[in-house]
Design an enzyme around this catalytic site. Sequence first.
Site, mmCIF file in Angstrom:
data_model
loop_
_atom_site.group_PDB
_atom_site.id
_atom_site.type_symbol
_atom_site.label_atom_id
_atom_site.label_comp_id
_atom_site.label_asym_id
_atom_site.label_seq_id
_atom_site.Cartn_x
_atom_site.Cartn_y
_atom_site.Cartn_z
ATOM 1 N N LYS A 152 1.018 -1.293 0.020
ATOM 2 C CA LYS A 152 0.065 -0.054 -0.107
ATOM 3 C C LYS A 152 0.728 1.355 -0.200
ATOM 4 O O LYS A 152 1.967 1.074 0.381
ATOM 5 C CB LYS A 152 -0.893 -0.153 1.226
ATOM 6 C CG LYS A 152 -0.307 -0.483 2.520
ATOM 7 C CD LYS A 152 0.238 0.280 3.337
ATOM 8 C CE LYS A 152 0.665 1.950 2.984
ATOM 9 N NZ LYS A 152 1.839 2.277 4.108
ATOM 10 N N LYS A 186 -1.775 -8.879 11.672
ATOM 11 C CA LYS A 186 -1.441 -8.454 13.140
ATOM 12 C C LYS A 186 -2.294 -9.442 13.994
ATOM 13 O O LYS A 186 -3.452 -9.620 13.628
ATOM 14 C CB LYS A 186 -1.439 -7.145 13.707
ATOM 15 C CG LYS A 186 -0.537 -6.349 12.857
ATOM 16 C CD LYS A 186 -0.449 -4.942 13.495
ATOM 17 C CE LYS A 186 0.529 -4.084 12.694
ATOM 18 N NZ LYS A 186 1.735 -3.908 13.126
ATOM 19 N N ASP A 239 -0.816 7.102 3.571
ATOM 20 C CA ASP A 239 0.293 6.087 4.489
ATOM 21 C C ASP A 239 -0.401 5.305 5.318
ATOM 22 O O ASP A 239 -0.129 4.288 5.502
ATOM 23 C CB ASP A 239 1.371 7.065 4.865
ATOM 24 C CG ASP A 239 2.228 5.873 5.319
ATOM 25 O OD1 ASP A 239 2.884 5.066 4.496
ATOM 26 O OD2 ASP A 239 2.806 6.125 6.533
ATOM 27 N N HIS A 244 -4.433 1.051 6.588
ATOM 28 C CA HIS A 244 -4.433 0.416 7.825
ATOM 29 C C HIS A 244 -5.723 0.528 8.729
ATOM 30 O O HIS A 244 -6.169 -0.241 9.247
ATOM 31 C CB HIS A 244 -3.175 0.712 8.636
ATOM 32 C CG HIS A 244 -1.862 0.338 7.997
ATOM 33 N ND1 HIS A 244 -1.747 -0.846 7.064
ATOM 34 C CD2 HIS A 244 -0.803 1.094 7.919
ATOM 35 C CE1 HIS A 244 -0.483 -0.514 6.591
ATOM 36 N NE2 HIS A 244 -0.022 0.118 6.973
HETATM 37 C C1 BG6 Z 1 3.654 1.287 7.158
HETATM 38 C C2 BG6 Z 1 3.649 2.825 7.017
HETATM 39 O O1 BG6 Z 1 2.670 0.765 6.145
HETATM 40 O O2 BG6 Z 1 3.118 1.193 8.560
HETATM 41 C C3 BG6 Z 1 4.765 3.364 7.703
HETATM 42 O O3 BG6 Z 1 4.027 2.963 5.685
HETATM 43 C C4 BG6 Z 1 4.417 2.804 9.258
HETATM 44 O O4 BG6 Z 1 4.734 4.649 7.899
HETATM 45 C C5 BG6 Z 1 4.002 1.511 9.475
HETATM 46 O O5 BG6 Z 1 5.402 3.206 10.210
HETATM 47 C C6 BG6 Z 1 3.644 0.860 10.845
HETATM 48 O O6 BG6 Z 1 3.704 -0.445 10.722
HETATM 49 P P1 BG6 Z 1 4.063 -1.372 12.047
HETATM 50 O O7 BG6 Z 1 3.653 -2.627 11.707
HETATM 51 O O8 BG6 Z 1 5.458 -0.764 12.428
HETATM 52 O O9 BG6 Z 1 3.218 -0.485 13.198
#
Ligand code: BG6
Length: 493
Positions: A152, A186, A239, A244
């Site tokens: 993504k 997750k 992002d 997410h």
């Molecule tokens: C990514 C983003 O998809 O997810 C990042 O591009 C972010 O900016 C990251 O830091 C966070 O993922 P996690 O699993 O480390 O919380």
Amino acid sequence: MSDGREASLPCTFVIFGATGNLATNKLLPALYHLEAAARLSESLSIIAFSRRPWNDDEWRNHMREVLAEKIKGAPGTPVFERFVARFRYQQGDLNDVASYQALADRLPPAEACSSTVFYLAIKPSEFGAVIHNLEAVGLNKPRGLNRVVIEKPFGEDIESARMLNQLLHEHFDEEQVFRIDHFLGKETVQNLLVFRFANTLIEPLWNRNFIDHVQITVAESIGIEKRADYYDRAGALRDMLQNHLMQLLTVVAMEPPPALEADALHDEKVKVLRSIRPIAKRAVHAHAVRAQYARGMIDGANVPGYQQEEKVEPNSITETFVAAKFYIDNWRWRGVPFYLRTGKRMQRQTSMIALRFRHPPQQLFRETPLESIDPNWILLSIQPDESMRMEIHVKQPGLDMDTRLMQMNASFLKTDEQTLDAYETLLLDVIEGDRSLFLRFDEVEWAWRVVDPILKNWTVEREYIPTYPAGSWGPAEANRLFDSDDQTWRNEL
Ligand code: BG6
């Protein structure tokens, strides 16, 4: 692993962008952990594709160096050396078709190998070139078998997402495409389905009759690291929120699917996204807040503001924080606000889903020291620890009618257990061809539709962006989204 199953697994895994942030921080450690858990078939070889002029040995030394920090104690062990030996290095330019021919020449012939996985751990602006070039040298075949994994954000708005999808479908069949959103890998997110649908206790309460509002927070204390060239164009909305956080929202809000199969899950998630009330142009301000981090302190250390980060445009107004409010206009959720927020350089790394119940009737306690009783919460922590808690009131022992808030902890991890990283689960799914935790295009498209009015408004209004000090919980403006005075952001579990 039986021979039959092994024969159907891909025999090569290609990582485009092998020296990048994602590969270093997530993919290589996850693949190593799969190696250590003996989940990679013996015949799987991995090709790292990148621009640097290295040979296989130089790449392997690079791996030893970068992974020494990420997986302490592993380098030098027999498992680690077996892992490193799986790798070969292909120097190449993503825009140059000759590099893909050179890659193709290093792959085993089709008759000797069932399929290849191509993982696009690269900037979204480079997806198109890779898809074209893979097709140009015939690596989109065998159709239906070779797989392409796309990170993504899938596109940068609804139109570009559609174009990217069309391009993919010109060269690949849908079952070859794995649109990844690693939050779906997750544990807590997966456990949410079990929590909701395997507990008779919970499901009857999970609706507008009992729930006052839902909060989804993904706070990060890290800044943008060395990703300015991507991040400054993307911002927090693209992002994090469009993918997410929207995915978390769908898993919280969806109806039970008839089966845990890919299409059944996607259908229910799409229904939620389609039920989100569109935000009218004039209502964007009331529904969304953006902000950017300024200098501040994190864990006792001074950190620069966003505009002082390497390679960020000096007067950039890219948001590093976004908070938004959505309503899901269906029978289950009508009138319940869903508050979503995410930001970089916030006080702590915390990701959680918090559901606040309605106030209980106060009348019963009117002549007691209890002036008002706080509502109950269900708290699902995703990071840094994975847990599930319920807050309930009990009477404090003693002569007075006083209550105490107790947390019932339904954590699913036993002390000797470790959770898997989301990428471990998802990479294994790619290898085994299970698409249930990957996105179908209509999910992506509807999620873009939901955020589109915000995106359009922010693209036009470019004069000013509020700031928040690094190390804080974001800008005060985020409080204006709340529908009532007794709603506030919950920062602690
Ligand atoms: C990514 C983003 O998809 O997810 C990042 O591009 C972010 O900016 C990251 O830091 C966070 O993922 P996690 O699993 O480390 O919380």
